[in-house]
Design a protein around this motif. Sequence first.
Motif, PDB file in Angstrom:
ATOM      1  N   ASN A  71      43.527  33.258  55.105  1.00  0.00           N
ATOM      2  CA  ASN A  71      42.847  34.322  54.787  1.00  0.00           C
ATOM      3  C   ASN A  71      43.384  34.638  53.290  1.00  0.00           C
ATOM      4  O   ASN A  71      43.142  34.868  52.410  1.00  0.00           O
ATOM      5  CB  ASN A  71      41.894  35.408  55.449  1.00  0.00           C
ATOM      6  CG  ASN A  71      40.820  34.557  56.157  1.00  0.00           C
ATOM      7  OD1 ASN A  71      40.542  33.908  55.332  1.00  0.00           O
ATOM      8  ND2 ASN A  71      40.267  35.636  57.517  1.00  0.00           N
ATOM      9  N   LYS A  72      44.963  35.587  54.065  1.00  0.00           N
ATOM     10  CA  LYS A  72      45.727  35.682  52.976  1.00  0.00           C
ATOM     11  C   LYS A  72      45.883  34.986  51.976  1.00  0.00           C
ATOM     12  O   LYS A  72      46.433  34.802  50.485  1.00  0.00           O
ATOM     13  CB  LYS A  72      47.036  35.576  53.630  1.00  0.00           C
ATOM     14  CG  LYS A  72      46.864  37.348  54.966  1.00  0.00           C
ATOM     15  CD  LYS A  72      46.204  38.151  54.557  1.00  0.00           C
ATOM     16  CE  LYS A  72      46.992  38.871  55.836  1.00  0.00           C
ATOM     17  NZ  LYS A  72      45.709  41.020  55.352  1.00  0.00           N
ATOM     18  N   ASP A  75      42.681  35.054  49.443  1.00  0.00           N
ATOM     19  CA  ASP A  75      43.464  36.290  48.268  1.00  0.00           C
ATOM     20  C   ASP A  75      44.104  36.334  47.644  1.00  0.00           C
ATOM     21  O   ASP A  75      44.219  36.359  46.983  1.00  0.00           O
ATOM     22  CB  ASP A  75      43.542  37.588  50.056  1.00  0.00           C
ATOM     23  CG  ASP A  75      43.347  37.337  50.885  1.00  0.00           C
ATOM     24  OD1 ASP A  75      41.313  37.284  50.594  1.00  0.00           O
ATOM     25  OD2 ASP A  75      42.207  38.563  51.538  1.00  0.00           O
ATOM     26  N   ARG A  78      42.564  34.245  45.123  1.00  0.00           N
ATOM     27  CA  ARG A  78      41.446  35.035  44.185  1.00  0.00           C
ATOM     28  C   ARG A  78      42.413  36.457  43.465  1.00  0.00           C
ATOM     29  O   ARG A  78      41.559  36.214  42.637  1.00  0.00           O
ATOM     30  CB  ARG A  78      40.417  35.809  45.222  1.00  0.00           C
ATOM     31  CG  ARG A  78      39.530  34.855  45.557  1.00  0.00           C
ATOM     32  CD  ARG A  78      38.804  35.582  46.484  1.00  0.00           C
ATOM     33  NE  ARG A  78      37.579  34.297  47.152  1.00  0.00           N
ATOM     34  CZ  ARG A  78      37.429  33.982  48.578  1.00  0.00           C
ATOM     35  NH1 ARG A  78      37.302  35.313  49.216  1.00  0.00           N
ATOM     36  NH2 ARG A  78      36.342  33.645  48.524  1.00  0.00           N
ATOM     37  N   LYS A  79      43.543  36.623  43.912  1.00  0.00           N
ATOM     38  CA  LYS A  79      44.052  38.184  42.809  1.00  0.00           C
ATOM     39  C   LYS A  79      44.589  37.369  41.388  1.00  0.00           C
ATOM     40  O   LYS A  79      44.599  37.724  40.656  1.00  0.00           O
ATOM     41  CB  LYS A  79      44.740  39.001  43.941  1.00  0.00           C
ATOM     42  CG  LYS A  79      44.463  39.699  44.604  1.00  0.00           C
ATOM     43  CD  LYS A  79      45.322  40.049  45.522  1.00  0.00           C
ATOM     44  CE  LYS A  79      45.374  41.254  46.276  1.00  0.00           C
ATOM     45  NZ  LYS A  79      45.889  41.174  47.510  1.00  0.00           N
TER      46      LYS A  79
END
Length: 193
Positions: A71-72, A75, A78-79
């Motif tokens: 998940n990290k 993320d 995505r950033k």
Amino acid sequence: MDVTNENPKTLLENWVNQFSDELYCWAFYKTSSKETAEDLVQETFLSAFHKIDTFQGKSQPKTWLFSILNNKVIDYYRKSAKTTKQTFSLTENSGFELSEGMFNTYGCWKSNDVKAIWDQEEELLDNPEFNEVMQECMEDLPQKWKLAVTSKYLSDKDTTDICQELEISSSNYWQIVHRSKLLLRKCLEIKWV
């Protein structure tokens, strides 16, 4: 595994000793950056520490930590995509720039080396997250281009009918469709992890 009887700090220290190397290798594989991988592993353990009371032992600690790490990583990308998104927009000019130099003066491909955009095309279409990103990319297309693509591929309309509705020639239609595909591919490369 009952973790309620163990001190969370001790438990986490054990996990750090046991799983740091494997987590780092995975993060490095996913990001190709030593610094980013180290940061993501550190964030994983920090997140695990804050959520340790939710770990019920239904899975192995390693599985739980890898889930957090994945998940990290998502993320992180995505950033990165949001940052990149600000520098690229789906406009007609972008479509012209992407397609420039791909065709000869007769409108034929300069090279036969036209590769498929995705190797796992069928699997991607079954992925709800991919479809959400694809929809976002479709919405970002110039209006006429979006109508051309959706009419052809989603409504399965005849090319002649589409050209009449959009009041464009057949050759203009095919250029629009091609440039739209290039823009969609570029958008997906930016937004899809």
